[in-house]
Design an enzyme around this catalytic site. Structure first.
Site, PDB file in Angstrom:
ATOM      1  N   THR A  42       4.805  -3.652  -9.913  1.00  0.00           N
ATOM      2  CA  THR A  42       6.187  -3.406 -10.501  1.00  0.00           C
ATOM      3  C   THR A  42       6.470  -2.085 -10.628  1.00  0.00           C
ATOM      4  O   THR A  42       7.366  -1.978 -10.085  1.00  0.00           O
ATOM      5  CB  THR A  42       6.062  -4.329 -11.294  1.00  0.00           C
ATOM      6  OG1 THR A  42       5.443  -6.103 -10.747  1.00  0.00           O
ATOM      7  CG2 THR A  42       7.918  -4.213 -11.810  1.00  0.00           C
ATOM      8  N   GLU A 113      19.892  -1.520   1.903  1.00  0.00           N
ATOM      9  CA  GLU A 113      18.333  -0.451   2.895  1.00  0.00           C
ATOM     10  C   GLU A 113      18.352  -1.165   4.303  1.00  0.00           C
ATOM     11  O   GLU A 113      19.332  -2.697   4.310  1.00  0.00           O
ATOM     12  CB  GLU A 113      17.663  -1.067   1.463  1.00  0.00           C
ATOM     13  CG  GLU A 113      17.577  -0.092   0.672  1.00  0.00           C
ATOM     14  CD  GLU A 113      16.394  -0.617  -0.666  1.00  0.00           C
ATOM     15  OE1 GLU A 113      15.596  -1.188  -0.354  1.00  0.00           O
ATOM     16  OE2 GLU A 113      15.826   0.321  -1.084  1.00  0.00           O
ATOM     17  N   HIS A 241       5.157  -0.867   4.846  1.00  0.00           N
ATOM     18  CA  HIS A 241       6.233   0.138   4.692  1.00  0.00           C
ATOM     19  C   HIS A 241       6.506   1.229   5.790  1.00  0.00           C
ATOM     20  O   HIS A 241       4.980   2.192   5.917  1.00  0.00           O
ATOM     21  CB  HIS A 241       6.184   0.535   3.174  1.00  0.00           C
ATOM     22  CG  HIS A 241       7.690   1.094   3.076  1.00  0.00           C
ATOM     23  ND1 HIS A 241       8.305   2.918   4.024  1.00  0.00           N
ATOM     24  CD2 HIS A 241       8.427   0.616   2.138  1.00  0.00           C
ATOM     25  CE1 HIS A 241       9.521   2.612   2.798  1.00  0.00           C
ATOM     26  NE2 HIS A 241       9.089   1.764   2.109  1.00  0.00           N
ATOM     27  N   ARG A 288      12.338  -3.218   8.762  1.00  0.00           N
ATOM     28  CA  ARG A 288      10.804  -2.113   8.739  1.00  0.00           C
ATOM     29  C   ARG A 288       9.572  -2.694   9.038  1.00  0.00           C
ATOM     30  O   ARG A 288       9.201  -1.805   9.427  1.00  0.00           O
ATOM     31  CB  ARG A 288       9.666  -3.087   7.104  1.00  0.00           C
ATOM     32  CG  ARG A 288      10.836  -2.002   5.753  1.00  0.00           C
ATOM     33  CD  ARG A 288      10.418  -2.950   4.545  1.00  0.00           C
ATOM     34  NE  ARG A 288      11.013  -1.470   3.436  1.00  0.00           N
ATOM     35  CZ  ARG A 288      10.469  -2.492   2.571  1.00  0.00           C
ATOM     36  NH1 ARG A 288      10.098  -3.020   1.684  1.00  0.00           N
ATOM     37  NH2 ARG A 288      11.273  -1.437   1.569  1.00  0.00           N
ATOM     38  N   HIS A 349       1.887  -2.296   2.942  1.00  0.00           N
ATOM     39  CA  HIS A 349       2.764  -2.155   1.634  1.00  0.00           C
ATOM     40  C   HIS A 349       3.019  -3.080   0.920  1.00  0.00           C
ATOM     41  O   HIS A 349       3.011  -4.072  -0.490  1.00  0.00           O
ATOM     42  CB  HIS A 349       4.289  -1.893   1.981  1.00  0.00           C
ATOM     43  CG  HIS A 349       5.513  -1.660   1.542  1.00  0.00           C
ATOM     44  ND1 HIS A 349       4.962  -0.563  -0.056  1.00  0.00           N
ATOM     45  CD2 HIS A 349       5.994  -2.285   0.726  1.00  0.00           C
ATOM     46  CE1 HIS A 349       5.726  -0.700  -0.694  1.00  0.00           C
ATOM     47  NE2 HIS A 349       7.338  -1.621   0.088  1.00  0.00           N
ATOM     48  N   ARG A 384      10.064  -9.929   4.995  1.00  0.00           N
ATOM     49  CA  ARG A 384      10.178  -9.464   4.104  1.00  0.00           C
ATOM     50  C   ARG A 384      11.738  -8.544   3.853  1.00  0.00           C
ATOM     51  O   ARG A 384      11.770  -7.788   4.469  1.00  0.00           O
ATOM     52  CB  ARG A 384       9.386  -8.764   3.015  1.00  0.00           C
ATOM     53  CG  ARG A 384      10.286  -8.716   1.253  1.00  0.00           C
ATOM     54  CD  ARG A 384       9.498  -8.041   0.654  1.00  0.00           C
ATOM     55  NE  ARG A 384       9.143  -6.718   0.569  1.00  0.00           N
ATOM     56  CZ  ARG A 384       9.401  -5.517  -0.147  1.00  0.00           C
ATOM     57  NH1 ARG A 384       9.503  -5.880  -1.411  1.00  0.00           N
ATOM     58  NH2 ARG A 384       8.231  -4.507   0.571  1.00  0.00           N
ATOM     59  N   LEU A 390      11.610  -8.009  -5.780  1.00  0.00           N
ATOM     60  CA  LEU A 390      11.258  -8.558  -8.124  1.00  0.00           C
ATOM     61  C   LEU A 390      12.442  -9.516  -7.407  1.00  0.00           C
ATOM     62  O   LEU A 390      12.470  -9.552  -8.743  1.00  0.00           O
ATOM     63  CB  LEU A 390      12.124  -6.506  -7.400  1.00  0.00           C
ATOM     64  CG  LEU A 390      11.305  -5.646  -7.505  1.00  0.00           C
ATOM     65  CD1 LEU A 390      12.235  -4.293  -8.034  1.00  0.00           C
ATOM     66  CD2 LEU A 390       9.994  -5.277  -8.255  1.00  0.00           C
TER      67      LEU A 390
HETATM   68  C1  LIG Z   1       5.133   2.026  -3.973  1.00  0.00           C
HETATM   69  C2  LIG Z   1       5.940   0.354  -3.921  1.00  0.00           C
HETATM   70  C3  LIG Z   1       7.525   0.482  -3.760  1.00  0.00           C
HETATM   71  C4  LIG Z   1       7.910  -0.869  -3.909  1.00  0.00           C
HETATM   72  N1  LIG Z   1       9.562  -0.810  -3.911  1.00  0.00           N
HETATM   73  C5  LIG Z   1       9.771  -1.792  -4.411  1.00  0.00           C
HETATM   74  C6  LIG Z   1      11.801  -1.511  -4.922  1.00  0.00           C
HETATM   75  O1  LIG Z   1      12.025  -0.637  -4.686  1.00  0.00           O
HETATM   76  N2  LIG Z   1      12.190  -3.484  -4.391  1.00  0.00           N
HETATM   77  C7  LIG Z   1      11.552  -4.244  -4.106  1.00  0.00           C
HETATM   78  O2  LIG Z   1      11.909  -5.624  -4.314  1.00  0.00           O
HETATM   79  N3  LIG Z   1       9.680  -4.576  -4.139  1.00  0.00           N
HETATM   80  C8  LIG Z   1       9.415  -3.509  -4.050  1.00  0.00           C
HETATM   81  N4  LIG Z   1       7.720  -2.733  -4.114  1.00  0.00           N
HETATM   82  C9  LIG Z   1       7.721  -4.361  -3.822  1.00  0.00           C
HETATM   83  C10 LIG Z   1       7.571  -5.286  -5.307  1.00  0.00           C
HETATM   84  O3  LIG Z   1       7.251  -3.857  -6.857  1.00  0.00           O
HETATM   85  C11 LIG Z   1       6.077  -6.153  -5.957  1.00  0.00           C
HETATM   86  O4  LIG Z   1       5.533  -6.848  -4.466  1.00  0.00           O
HETATM   87  C12 LIG Z   1       6.346  -6.697  -7.149  1.00  0.00           C
HETATM   88  O5  LIG Z   1       6.086  -5.271  -8.573  1.00  0.00           O
HETATM   89  C13 LIG Z   1       5.144  -7.275  -7.449  1.00  0.00           C
HETATM   90  O6  LIG Z   1       4.694  -7.728  -8.707  1.00  0.00           O
HETATM   91  P1  LIG Z   1       4.046  -8.792  -9.418  1.00  0.00           P
HETATM   92  O7  LIG Z   1       4.996  -9.422 -11.173  1.00  0.00           O
HETATM   93  O8  LIG Z   1       4.018  -9.805  -8.210  1.00  0.00           O
HETATM   94  O9  LIG Z   1       2.686  -7.855  -9.139  1.00  0.00           O
HETATM   95  P2  LIG Z   1       2.488  -6.639 -10.102  1.00  0.00           P
HETATM   96  O10 LIG Z   1       3.369  -5.490 -10.469  1.00  0.00           O
HETATM   97  O11 LIG Z   1       1.504  -5.686  -8.930  1.00  0.00           O
HETATM   98  O12 LIG Z   1       1.773  -6.787 -11.351  1.00  0.00           O
HETATM   99  C14 LIG Z   1       0.373  -7.813 -10.986  1.00  0.00           C
HETATM  100  C15 LIG Z   1      -0.772  -7.858 -12.039  1.00  0.00           C
HETATM  101  O13 LIG Z   1      -1.989  -8.555 -12.378  1.00  0.00           O
HETATM  102  C16 LIG Z   1      -3.120  -8.339 -12.451  1.00  0.00           C
HETATM  103  N5  LIG Z   1      -4.703  -8.339 -11.818  1.00  0.00           N
HETATM  104  C17 LIG Z   1      -4.554  -8.428 -10.675  1.00  0.00           C
HETATM  105  N6  LIG Z   1      -5.505  -9.238 -10.413  1.00  0.00           N
HETATM  106  C18 LIG Z   1      -6.528  -9.263 -11.794  1.00  0.00           C
HETATM  107  C19 LIG Z   1      -7.963 -10.139 -12.129  1.00  0.00           C
HETATM  108  N7  LIG Z   1      -8.649 -10.202 -11.138  1.00  0.00           N
HETATM  109  N8  LIG Z   1      -7.416  -9.863 -13.216  1.00  0.00           N
HETATM  110  C20 LIG Z   1      -6.459  -9.824 -14.445  1.00  0.00           C
HETATM  111  N9  LIG Z   1      -5.489  -9.744 -13.638  1.00  0.00           N
HETATM  112  C21 LIG Z   1      -5.091  -8.857 -12.244  1.00  0.00           C
HETATM  113  C22 LIG Z   1      -2.713  -6.730 -12.719  1.00  0.00           C
HETATM  114  O14 LIG Z   1      -3.352  -5.999 -13.308  1.00  0.00           O
HETATM  115  C23 LIG Z   1      -1.248  -6.607 -13.071  1.00  0.00           C
HETATM  116  O15 LIG Z   1      -1.151  -6.601 -14.153  1.00  0.00           O
HETATM  117  C24 LIG Z   1       7.090  -2.254  -4.525  1.00  0.00           C
HETATM  118  C25 LIG Z   1       5.961  -1.745  -4.581  1.00  0.00           C
HETATM  119  C26 LIG Z   1       5.063  -0.726  -3.943  1.00  0.00           C
HETATM  120  C27 LIG Z   1       3.746  -0.603  -4.160  1.00  0.00           C
END
Ligand SMILES: Cc1cc2nc3c(=O)[nH]c(=O)nc-3n(C[C@H](O)[C@H](O)[C@H](O)COP(=O)(O)OP(=O)(O)OC[C@H]3O[C@@H](n4cnc5c(N)ncnc54)[C@H](O)[C@@H]3O)c2cc1C
Length: 518
Positions: A42, A113, A241, A288, A349, A384, A390
């Site tokens: 995130t 986008e 990506h 993409r 990505h 996607r 997000l």
């Molecule tokens: C560089 C980049 C740019 C992006 N840009 C965009 C964008 O502009 N717009 C958009 O919509 N999406 C974007 N994305 C995708 C988006 O950021 C993610 O899909 C989204 O933030 C995922 O959120 P989440 O809460 O599911 O996981 P994350 O934010 O990845 O959080 C995962 C959490 O799980 C925890 N975790 C994992 N495994 C374990 C474990 N075994 N034990 C304990 N904790 C664990 C980690 O420590 C972390 O706290 C982007 C992604 C990247 C990498």
């Protein structure tokens, strides 16, 4: 000894934090992160969050764009829910303290986008995710009912399989009672019990050599769910990506946001030729998968290791004000993007598939929710649409919270959960094998299960993977538990699943492109 909570949340990205904030009013919450709370994908999100804010945009257009990008493999009901709830969820983020950029008129500055027919991406310069994470983390840290456990690595979900009491006939007999987690501060495995568990562990990009995902993204949630017999789906759809910065050896690969192509940047070969027109009438703004395959093809045709993204013709002030992080990053490596083209390559990505989750983020087993990138709600279909992820986290963590608040009191804690079996003899020095095996898995996946696949490549990938699987399971049985060996096991489990799902899909569609089914 065990800890006991009403709500256990594994993951501190947007999906985990939103859910935790909402349920914390009703019971005790445990929030687990394998690293520090803010080390999440995130925080890396640059482009922004898609939502319908003003006319001429409307929900129907955003729905149509999402389904078009997903090649109609989306679940239409889920798409409708997500998009029609987008405005409300974004307004809530703003109420919680997130700042999105505005124009002089006071209206939000909305970017466009690839695959979007309207300007609808709310952003905070090119650090939108960081801004969202900042605002949510601040609220979380202030909440008295949330216990944050940083540097805790979730190893396995606790289900009846660990209790050995019940005969399990169907998956619906299975329930989740919490998690075994390695406290990395003490190297002890702790038992954390909860009435309900939310898996919000993010993505799996590190099954590949080149990825924009942070190094923690080793698919742990998917692997844990698989071992607990939770339904999974659509894991063949891994989004690459198109444009990560070509800088060999850097992990994670630095992303050059799609918004830069939205602002007019153009892809060129190293010979200086534009090429997107050959592949799609939308050129640089095609979805993409099309752009990533076009770049992959141009690189294979020329034998070059990268192509260029040319932003030199964009207005300098606009470049610096809209893309300050990219500008500074490239400059730190000697590339002034107002004068030089940016070398770019595709990178793994985003995982469109994952744990099957319904419209309330419920999984196929009781008391277990999944939200964010680890989940497969049906929103993305075969691909996607940019900036919809997000949004998906915001919508389904909200819905999960409502469901959990209504139901958590019906879920019982279990007594008599056995402690983690901490037998093991293999010394840490032996774990050099772990590092090497991880590299081998990433190489197998990149070479045989990447942007372009074939039946033969998938079979070869699986055959190679089986050898590493066997070696690693042997090592795991003998080892003291460490994060390294657990991550390797998870990477292998998830790589296996991606290959098996890819083998089962006998067609090329969206992100899954197999030359045997053109
Ligand atoms: C560089 C980049 C740019 C992006 N840009 C965009 C964008 O502009 N717009 C958009 O919509 N999406 C974007 N994305 C995708 C988006 O950021 C993610 O899909 C989204 O933030 C995922 O959120 P989440 O809460 O599911 O996981 P994350 O934010 O990845 O959080 C995962 C959490 O799980 C925890 N975790 C994992 N495994 C374990 C474990 N075994 N034990 C304990 N904790 C664990 C980690 O420590 C972390 O706290 C982007 C992604 C990247 C990498």
């Amino acid at each position: 000894m065990y800890k006991k909570f009403d709500f256990l949340v594994i993951g501190t990205g947007m999906a985990g934090l939103i859910y935790a904030l909402k349920v914390a009013k009703y019971g005790k919450v445990c929030l687990l992160s394998k690293d520090s709370i803010d080390n999440t994908a995130t925080s890396y999100a640059q482009g922004g969050i898609a939502a319908v804010m003003y006319s001429p945009d409307n929900y129907e257009k955003h729905i149509a764009d999402t389904i078009n990008a997903g090649v109609e493999l989306n679940d239409e009901e889920i798409v409708r829910i997500t998009i029609t709830e987008s405005t409300e969820r974004v307004n809530e983020l703003i109420e919680w303290g997130t700042h999105f950029d505005k124009e002089d008129s006071g209206k939000f500055s909305l970017a466009k986008e690839g695959g979007h027919s309207e300007h609808r991406i709310l952003h905070h310069k090119d650090t939108t995710g960081y801004e969202i994470q900042r605002a949510l983390s601040k609220k979380i840290r202030e909440h008295h009912n949330i216990e944050i456990l940083e540097n805790y690595f979730a190893i396995d979900l606790i289900t009846q399989h660990h209790l050995g009491e019940l005969v399990i006939r169907t998956r619906s007999d299975i329930a989740c009672f919490g998690v075994y987690a390695l406290n990395k501060n003490t190297n002890q495995v702790e038992t954390i019990l909860a009435r309900t568990t939310m898996l919000a562990t993010g993505g799996l990009g590190n099954i590949y050599q080149t990825t924009t995902n942070p190094e923690f993204a080793t698919g742990d949630g998917i692997a844990m769910a698989y071992r607990a017999k939770v339904h999974l789906e659509k894991l063949e759809f891994v989004q690459f990506h198109p444009t990560s910065l070509y800088y060999p050896g850097e992990k994670p690969s630095f992303l050059i946001t799609e918004a830069m192509r939205g602002a007019g940047a153009i892809l060129k070969t190293q010979g200086g030729d534009t090429f997107m027109k050959k592949y799609d009438s939308r050129e640089e703004l095609a979805p993409r998968d099309i752009v990533a395959r076009a770049i992959d093809n141009e690189m294979k045709l020329s034998g070059d290791d990268y192509v260029y993204l040319d932003a030199r013709h964009l207005e300098l002030n606009e470049l610096i004000s809209h893309f300050p992080t990219i500008y500074a990053k490239c400059l730190s490596l000697g590339t002034d993007i107002s004068k030089n083209m940016i070398p770019v390559v595709p990178a793994a990505h985003y995982s469109c598939g994952g744990i099957e989750a319904d419209k309330n983020a419920c999984t196929s087993i009781s008391n277990l929710y999944a939200s964010g990138e680890v989940a497969s709600t049906g929103l993305h279909g075969a691909n996607r649409l940019a900036s919809n992820s997000l949004l998906e986290s915001a919508v389904f963590s909200h819905r999960a919270a409502l469901h959990a608040i209504d139901n958590f009191r019906n879920a019982e804690y279990v007594a008599k959960v056995p402690d983690w079996d901490s037998e093991g003899t293999v010394l840490n020095e032996e774990l050099i094998l772990v590092t090497q095996s991880k590299k081998e898995v990433q190489s197998i996946m990149s070479n045989y299960v990447g942007i372009v696949r074939s039946d033969l490549r998938l079979k070869r990938g699986l055959d190679r993977l089986k050898i590493i699987y066997k070696e690693t399971e042997d090592l795991y049985q003998k080892s003291l538990v460490t994060e390294g060996i657990c991550e390797l096991r998870n990477l292998i489990n998830v790589a296996y699943l991606v290959i098996r799902f890819a083998q089962k899909r006998k067609q090329s569609i969206g992100l899954h492109y197999n030359i045997d089914y053109p």
